[in-house]
Design a protein around this motif. Structure first.
Motif, PDB file in Angstrom:
ATOM      1  N   GLY A  58      -6.372   6.069   9.255  1.00  0.00           N
ATOM      2  CA  GLY A  58      -6.883   7.430   9.183  1.00  0.00           C
ATOM      3  C   GLY A  58      -7.237   7.892   7.781  1.00  0.00           C
ATOM      4  O   GLY A  58      -7.480   9.071   7.560  1.00  0.00           O
ATOM      5  N   GLN A  59      -7.268   6.967   6.823  1.00  0.00           N
ATOM      6  CA  GLN A  59      -7.617   7.312   5.444  1.00  0.00           C
ATOM      7  C   GLN A  59      -9.083   6.972   5.192  1.00  0.00           C
ATOM      8  O   GLN A  59      -9.659   6.119   5.876  1.00  0.00           O
ATOM      9  CB  GLN A  59      -6.730   6.536   4.473  1.00  0.00           C
ATOM     10  N   ASP A  60      -9.673   7.619   4.199  1.00  0.00           N
ATOM     11  CA  ASP A  60     -11.049   7.302   3.826  1.00  0.00           C
ATOM     12  C   ASP A  60     -11.161   5.826   3.472  1.00  0.00           C
ATOM     13  O   ASP A  60     -10.290   5.279   2.776  1.00  0.00           O
ATOM     14  CB  ASP A  60     -11.493   8.133   2.618  1.00  0.00           C
ATOM     15  N   LYS A  61     -12.234   5.185   3.954  1.00  0.00           N
ATOM     16  CA  LYS A  61     -12.450   3.770   3.638  1.00  0.00           C
ATOM     17  C   LYS A  61     -12.652   3.614   2.144  1.00  0.00           C
ATOM     18  O   LYS A  61     -13.349   4.398   1.504  1.00  0.00           O
ATOM     19  CB  LYS A  61     -13.666   3.239   4.389  1.00  0.00           C
ATOM     20  N   ASP A  93     -13.636  -6.229  -8.717  1.00  0.00           N
ATOM     21  CA  ASP A  93     -13.003  -5.551  -9.844  1.00  0.00           C
ATOM     22  C   ASP A  93     -11.848  -4.697  -9.315  1.00  0.00           C
ATOM     23  O   ASP A  93     -12.061  -3.707  -8.617  1.00  0.00           O
ATOM     24  CB  ASP A  93     -14.033  -4.678 -10.562  1.00  0.00           C
ATOM     25  N   ASP A  94     -10.625  -5.090  -9.633  1.00  0.00           N
ATOM     26  CA  ASP A  94      -9.444  -4.371  -9.143  1.00  0.00           C
ATOM     27  C   ASP A  94      -9.465  -2.881  -9.483  1.00  0.00           C
ATOM     28  O   ASP A  94      -8.948  -2.065  -8.732  1.00  0.00           O
ATOM     29  CB  ASP A  94      -8.160  -5.001  -9.699  1.00  0.00           C
ATOM     30  N   ASN A  95     -10.066  -2.522 -10.618  1.00  0.00           N
ATOM     31  CA  ASN A  95     -10.127  -1.121 -11.023  1.00  0.00           C
ATOM     32  C   ASN A  95     -11.036  -0.284 -10.124  1.00  0.00           C
ATOM     33  O   ASN A  95     -10.947   0.944 -10.136  1.00  0.00           O
ATOM     34  CB  ASN A  95     -10.618  -1.006 -12.473  1.00  0.00           C
ATOM     35  N   LEU A  96     -11.913  -0.940  -9.347  1.00  0.00           N
ATOM     36  CA  LEU A  96     -12.866  -0.209  -8.499  1.00  0.00           C
ATOM     37  C   LEU A  96     -12.470  -0.206  -7.024  1.00  0.00           C
ATOM     38  O   LEU A  96     -13.115   0.460  -6.214  1.00  0.00           O
ATOM     39  CB  LEU A  96     -14.265  -0.817  -8.658  1.00  0.00           C
ATOM     40  N   LYS A  97     -11.421  -0.877  -6.676  1.00  0.00           N
ATOM     41  CA  LYS A  97     -11.024  -1.001  -5.273  1.00  0.00           C
ATOM     42  C   LYS A  97     -10.538   0.306  -4.656  1.00  0.00           C
ATOM     43  O   LYS A  97     -10.504   0.440  -3.435  1.00  0.00           O
ATOM     44  CB  LYS A  97      -9.951  -2.075  -5.113  1.00  0.00           C
ATOM     45  N   LYS A  98     -10.207   1.285  -5.466  1.00  0.00           N
ATOM     46  CA  LYS A  98      -9.700   2.561  -4.952  1.00  0.00           C
ATOM     47  C   LYS A  98     -10.806   3.578  -4.699  1.00  0.00           C
ATOM     48  O   LYS A  98     -10.552   4.651  -4.166  1.00  0.00           O
ATOM     49  CB  LYS A  98      -8.670   3.138  -5.922  1.00  0.00           C
ATOM     50  N   ARG A  99     -12.052   3.231  -5.053  1.00  0.00           N
ATOM     51  CA  ARG A  99     -13.174   4.153  -4.814  1.00  0.00           C
ATOM     52  C   ARG A  99     -13.421   4.287  -3.313  1.00  0.00           C
ATOM     53  O   ARG A  99     -13.279   3.319  -2.567  1.00  0.00           O
ATOM     54  CB  ARG A  99     -14.482   3.628  -5.433  1.00  0.00           C
ATOM     55  N   THR A 100     -13.812   5.475  -2.890  1.00  0.00           N
ATOM     56  CA  THR A 100     -14.167   5.636  -1.484  1.00  0.00           C
ATOM     57  C   THR A 100     -15.594   5.135  -1.267  1.00  0.00           C
ATOM     58  O   THR A 100     -16.441   5.212  -2.173  1.00  0.00           O
ATOM     59  CB  THR A 100     -14.066   7.109  -1.031  1.00  0.00           C
ATOM     60  N   ILE A 101     -15.836   4.597  -0.071  1.00  0.00           N
ATOM     61  CA  ILE A 101     -17.169   4.093   0.271  1.00  0.00           C
ATOM     62  C   ILE A 101     -18.159   5.252   0.354  1.00  0.00           C
ATOM     63  O   ILE A 101     -19.272   5.154  -0.150  1.00  0.00           O
ATOM     64  CB  ILE A 101     -17.136   3.317   1.614  1.00  0.00           C
TER      65      ILE A 101
END
Length: 147
Positions: free
Chosen positions: A64-67, A74-82
């Protein structure tokens, strides 16, 4: 007579400049991807064209969280929402063949970035060709303009 000739030349110059601008900007707008599960807004920044995801058919994951961009290398970018992610970058319009090229497309489903060319088939259909190195080795998807 000279004034009429000068006026005609100035009018022709502005007509040609206006046509070239509208031709280059014809790509601006909102497009469905081929699967119609995302909308991408294409816009101009400076002299280049970019595109970002502005809508997802299924914006949430199983929890139920934003994708998130979890496939990004890049591990630093994996938390960005689609949703909101810029996936088309730095396209330049080529007036000689009426294509947008020299840009890249990012695929959040795989985490890979590809060279890309964009070509309008008509005002409502956009060929998006992603490739590695040479355009011959690649895949073309057709995006559809939305209202």
């Amino acid at each position: 007579m000279k004034k009429l000739l000068l006026f005609t030349l100035v009018a022709c110059f502005f007509s040609v400049a206006s046509f070239a601008q509208s031709g280059a900007d014809a790509i601006n707008g909102t497009w469905f991807n081929k699967d119609k599960d995302a909308k991408i807004q294409i816009f101009k920044k400076g002299n280049e064209y970019f595109g970002k995801i502005i809508w997802l058919k299924n914006p949430k994951n199983e929890q139920g969280q934003d994708k998130k961009d979890d496939k990004n290398p890049d591990d630093n970018l994996k938390k960005r929402t689609i949703n909101g992610l810029e996936i088309l970058k730095s396209f330049k319009y080529d007036t000689s063949d009426e294509k947008w090229s020299e840009g890249t497309i990012y695929d959040p489903k795989s985490g890979k970035t590809y060279d890309c060319k964009l070509t309008l088939k008509d005002k409502n259909n956009l060929n998006v060709r992603g490739f590695i190195g040479v355009s011959i080795i690649g895949r073309t998807d057709v995006w559809t303009r939305t209202n």
